[in-house]
Enzyme design. Structure first.
Site, short mmCIF file in Angstrom:
data_model
loop_
_atom_site.label_atom_id
_atom_site.label_comp_id
_atom_site.label_asym_id
_atom_site.label_seq_id
_atom_site.Cartn_x
_atom_site.Cartn_y
_atom_site.Cartn_z
N LYS A 22 0.84 -1.21 0.00
CA LYS A 22 0.00 0.00 0.00
C LYS A 22 0.87 1.25 0.00
O LYS A 22 0.64 2.18 -0.76
CB LYS A 22 -0.91 -0.02 1.24
CG LYS A 22 -1.53 1.33 1.56
CD LYS A 22 -2.40 1.28 2.80
CE LYS A 22 -1.72 1.55 4.11
NZ LYS A 22 -1.44 2.95 4.43
N ASN A 23 1.86 1.26 0.90
CA ASN A 23 2.62 2.50 1.10
C ASN A 23 3.66 2.76 0.00
O ASN A 23 4.39 3.74 0.07
CB ASN A 23 3.27 2.52 2.49
CG ASN A 23 2.20 2.76 3.56
OD1 ASN A 23 1.08 3.20 3.24
ND2 ASN A 23 2.51 2.44 4.80
N CYS A 116 -5.20 7.57 8.96
CA CYS A 116 -5.48 6.98 10.28
C CYS A 116 -5.24 8.02 11.37
O CYS A 116 -4.31 8.80 11.30
CB CYS A 116 -4.55 5.80 10.54
SG CYS A 116 -5.01 4.33 9.66
N ARG A 121 -0.29 14.21 13.84
CA ARG A 121 0.23 13.92 12.49
C ARG A 121 0.34 15.16 11.62
O ARG A 121 -0.26 15.25 10.53
CB ARG A 121 -0.60 12.87 11.78
CG ARG A 121 -0.32 11.48 12.27
CD ARG A 121 -0.97 10.46 11.40
NE ARG A 121 -0.04 9.82 10.50
CZ ARG A 121 -0.40 8.86 9.64
NH1 ARG A 121 -1.63 8.47 9.55
NH2 ARG A 121 0.52 8.31 8.87
N ASP A 307 4.01 0.09 12.85
CA ASP A 307 2.83 -0.60 12.28
C ASP A 307 2.68 -2.03 12.81
O ASP A 307 1.62 -2.63 12.67
CB ASP A 307 2.95 -0.69 10.75
CG ASP A 307 3.09 0.66 10.11
OD1 ASP A 307 2.19 1.08 9.40
OD2 ASP A 307 4.12 1.31 10.36
N ARG A 421 -8.92 -0.48 3.91
CA ARG A 421 -7.99 0.57 3.46
C ARG A 421 -6.63 -0.02 3.11
O ARG A 421 -5.93 0.51 2.26
CB ARG A 421 -7.80 1.63 4.56
CG ARG A 421 -9.06 2.41 4.85
CD ARG A 421 -8.78 3.51 5.81
NE ARG A 421 -7.64 4.27 5.31
CZ ARG A 421 -6.95 5.16 6.00
NH1 ARG A 421 -7.29 5.41 7.24
NH2 ARG A 421 -5.96 5.79 5.46
N1 EPU Z 1 5.69 14.13 12.00
C1 EPU Z 1 5.61 15.46 12.33
N2 EPU Z 1 5.72 16.38 11.34
C2 EPU Z 1 5.91 16.01 10.02
C3 EPU Z 1 6.00 14.65 9.70
C4 EPU Z 1 5.90 13.72 10.71
O1 EPU Z 1 5.44 15.81 13.49
O2 EPU Z 1 5.98 16.90 9.16
C5 EPU Z 1 5.58 13.12 13.07
C6 EPU Z 1 4.36 12.23 12.89
O3 EPU Z 1 3.21 12.80 13.45
C7 EPU Z 1 4.80 10.95 13.57
C8 EPU Z 1 6.31 10.90 13.28
O4 EPU Z 1 6.69 12.23 12.98
O5 EPU Z 1 4.58 11.04 14.95
C9 EPU Z 1 6.71 9.99 12.13
O6 EPU Z 1 5.96 10.32 10.99
P1 EPU Z 1 6.33 9.84 9.52
O7 EPU Z 1 6.27 11.05 8.67
O8 EPU Z 1 7.59 9.05 9.49
O9 EPU Z 1 5.14 8.84 9.22
P2 EPU Z 1 4.09 8.97 8.07
O10 EPU Z 1 4.84 9.28 6.83
O11 EPU Z 1 2.96 9.80 8.49
C10 EPU Z 1 4.29 6.52 7.20
C11 EPU Z 1 3.33 5.42 6.86
C12 EPU Z 1 2.75 4.87 8.16
C13 EPU Z 1 3.91 4.32 8.98
C14 EPU Z 1 4.96 5.41 9.22
C15 EPU Z 1 6.22 4.86 9.85
C16 EPU Z 1 2.40 6.04 4.74
C17 EPU Z 1 1.23 6.52 3.98
N3 EPU Z 1 2.26 5.96 6.04
O12 EPU Z 1 3.55 7.49 7.95
O13 EPU Z 1 1.90 3.80 7.80
O14 EPU Z 1 3.42 3.86 10.20
O15 EPU Z 1 5.37 6.00 7.97
O16 EPU Z 1 6.91 4.04 8.97
O17 EPU Z 1 3.42 5.70 4.15
C18 EPU Z 1 -0.12 2.59 7.75
O18 EPU Z 1 0.24 2.08 6.69
O19 EPU Z 1 -1.16 2.20 8.37
C19 EPU Z 1 0.64 3.69 8.34
C20 EPU Z 1 0.17 4.44 9.32
#
Ligand code: EPU
Length: 443
Positions: A22-23, A116, A121, A307, A421
């Site tokens: 998915k990601n 989610c 976030r 995850d 999803r």
């Molecule tokens: N964060 C901030 N500011 C930002 C970006 C991130 O505060 O600008 C915080 C987030 O709130 C979080 C942490 O930093 O607490 C890490 O966030 P990250 O950006 O690494 O995660 P993400 O990109 O939002 C992706 C995956 C998630 C997975 C995480 C960790 C996608 C669409 N989502 O989330 O997957 O858990 O990386 O690898 O790629 C899922 O598939 O169900 C899922 C939630």
């Protein structure tokens, strides 16, 4: 929304193939905005997040054809297109269109993203870095949109203070067509990012990971179409592995990616699980003996992924002794605990002693909700019993499916849209392993 009715207690046995990631799929779909030529993507999972992303792209003028697990996309950009809030807010990755739109057209109007509910976030790290590349971006809290504008993105050296998976990808998607060189320092290492990079390079981009946490992107003037097959989903694989071990079953997983699951496999072995490589892309998972307690701290790649902690928690309800899970990536990822307690699980919250939480945790410590906790203590083994359950986070709902598979009697899980999803036809596929699971329309 549908509900799942599961009668647990059967050992899961047989063979199952992991679907596409998915990601990765969501990000490669965004990459279609970077060219006017056709992009053909294979091994795309048939899940609702992909559908939601196609709706976002349709609003921007992208035309798509879906044939099973293959999607063909062509960008016929609509000037002044704006993704409606309700379409963008279903999906965190909807904000990622900002990079390609700024790079190609100099303007982007994108809704504050959804996805989610795992805490605040924010996307401040993405926005600040795009500003470093020459974008002017403002957020209008009255209408919920980010408004971006640029006279032309240029290369920059960007140092992420903390890991960000989609932030790294957003910057890659912006930098491929920017003028000059962009260097991403402390870039995220998740393997899904490398799959996006491989696809972009096939489209004519010039991107290299020069060391584990540095990515160098030399901007090119245009990208072209390509055909690409995405990697399998690591999160699906660990779900099947835990299902096999918890139900005392024996599951052979095809399209396995052991090389990307080192932290999981080590924990699985320590917990008493058995995995056996059958060949390069096939792994057999089972667990004949007792399950041992573990102490898990989630982290960025190559650590134990955030995850995986929800499915792991249900596994640990079957371990003899006390296990702990310390979540360090998101500030709110224990929504499943109250539901597992309804099934009899013994789980308590606690806060580990962390001297510098603002630098230790990946999220912004200041965003933390007062009274929330970062760790749980699970005491097992517990004979889970059936229950009526509801939840709002994708990995957490997969966890409840696991719990219901081990609990004798009939459990009902509401809010199944969440599992759709990220998991393709989950009930049909689990049935092939002997699960008693049925989808029913909510009255
Ligand atoms: N964060 C901030 N500011 C930002 C970006 C991130 O505060 O600008 C915080 C987030 O709130 C979080 C942490 O930093 O607490 C890490 O966030 P990250 O950006 O690494 O995660 P993400 O990109 O939002 C992706 C995956 C998630 C997975 C995480 C960790 C996608 C669409 N989502 O989330 O997957 O858990 O990386 O690898 O790629 C899922 O598939 O169900 C899922 C939630």
């Amino acid at each position: 929304m549908d509900k799942l009715i599961i009668t647990g207690g059967n050992p899961l046995k047989g063979e199952i193939a992991v679907a596409g990631a998915k990601n990765v799929a969501l990000k490669i779909l965004v990459a279609s905005l970077l060219t006017d030529e056709e992009l053909v993507i294979h091994n795309v999972p048939q899940i609702s997040d992909v559908q939601f992303m196609l709706e976002v792209l349709t609003e921007l003028g992208v035309q798509s054809t879906v044939e099973g697990n293959t999607i063909r996309v062509v960008n016929k950009h609509k000037t002044d297109a704006k993704v409606p809030l309700e379409v963008g807010s279903r999906l965190r990755t909807s904000s990622m269109v900002m990079g390609p739109l700024l790079a190609r057209y100099g303007r982007a109007t994108t809704p504050n993203p959804g996805g989610c509910r795992l805490g605040a976030r924010p996307i401040d790290r993405h926005i600040d870095a795009l500003k470093d590349m020459g974008a002017d971006i403002t957020y209008n809290s009255n209408d919920g949109y980010f408004y971006g504008h640029t006279e032309g993105l240029h290369g920059a050296t960007i140092h992420f203070e903390k890991n960000t998976h989609t932030g790294t990808e957003t910057l890659i998607l912006a930098a491929v067509l920017a003028k000059g060189q962009t260097i991403l320092e402390n870039a995220a290492e998740e393997v899904e990012i490398d799959d996006l990079i491989a696809c972009l390079n096939k489209m004519g981009a010039n991107i290299k990971r020069t060391d584990p946490r540095t990515i160098v992107i030399d901007g090119v003037s245009a990208l072209h179409g390509a055909e690409y097959s995405i990697i399998p989903d690591r999160n699906e694989e660990i779900t099947f592995a835990i299902a096999a071990a918890m139900t005392k079953g024996d599951v052979t997983v095809k399209n396995s990616q052991r090389e990307h699951l080192a932290a999981f496999l080590e924990a699985f072995k320590n917990a008493g699980g058995t995995y056996e490589p059958v060949d390069g892309t096939t792994t057999r998972y089972c667990c004949g003996g007792s399950i041992h307690p573990t102490d898990i701290v989630t982290s960025q790649y190559p650590g134990f992924m955030t995850d995986w902690q929800a499915p792991w928690a249900v596994f640990m309800t079957q371990a003899t002794g006390v296990s702990t899970i310390h979540e360090t990536v998101f500030e709110s990822r224990f929504s499943y605990v109250s539901e597992l307690k309804k099934m009899g699980a013994h789980i308590e919250f606690f806060d580990p002693d962390v001297p510098h939480p603002d630098t230790f945790y990946n999220f912004n410590w200041a965003d933390r909700v007062e009274g929330s906790h970062q760790a749980i203590r699970i005491t097992g083994p517990t004979a889970l019993h059936n229950a009526v359950l509801e939840i709002t986070d994708l990995r957490a709902v997969a966890t409840l499916v696991l719990a219901a598979l081990v609990a004798p009697g009939e459990s009902i899980i509401h809010g199944v849209g969440q599992v759709d999803r990220g998991y393709e036809r989950i009930e049909e596929r689990l049935r092939t392993l002997g699960a008693t699971i049925e989808r029913v329309k909510e009255e």
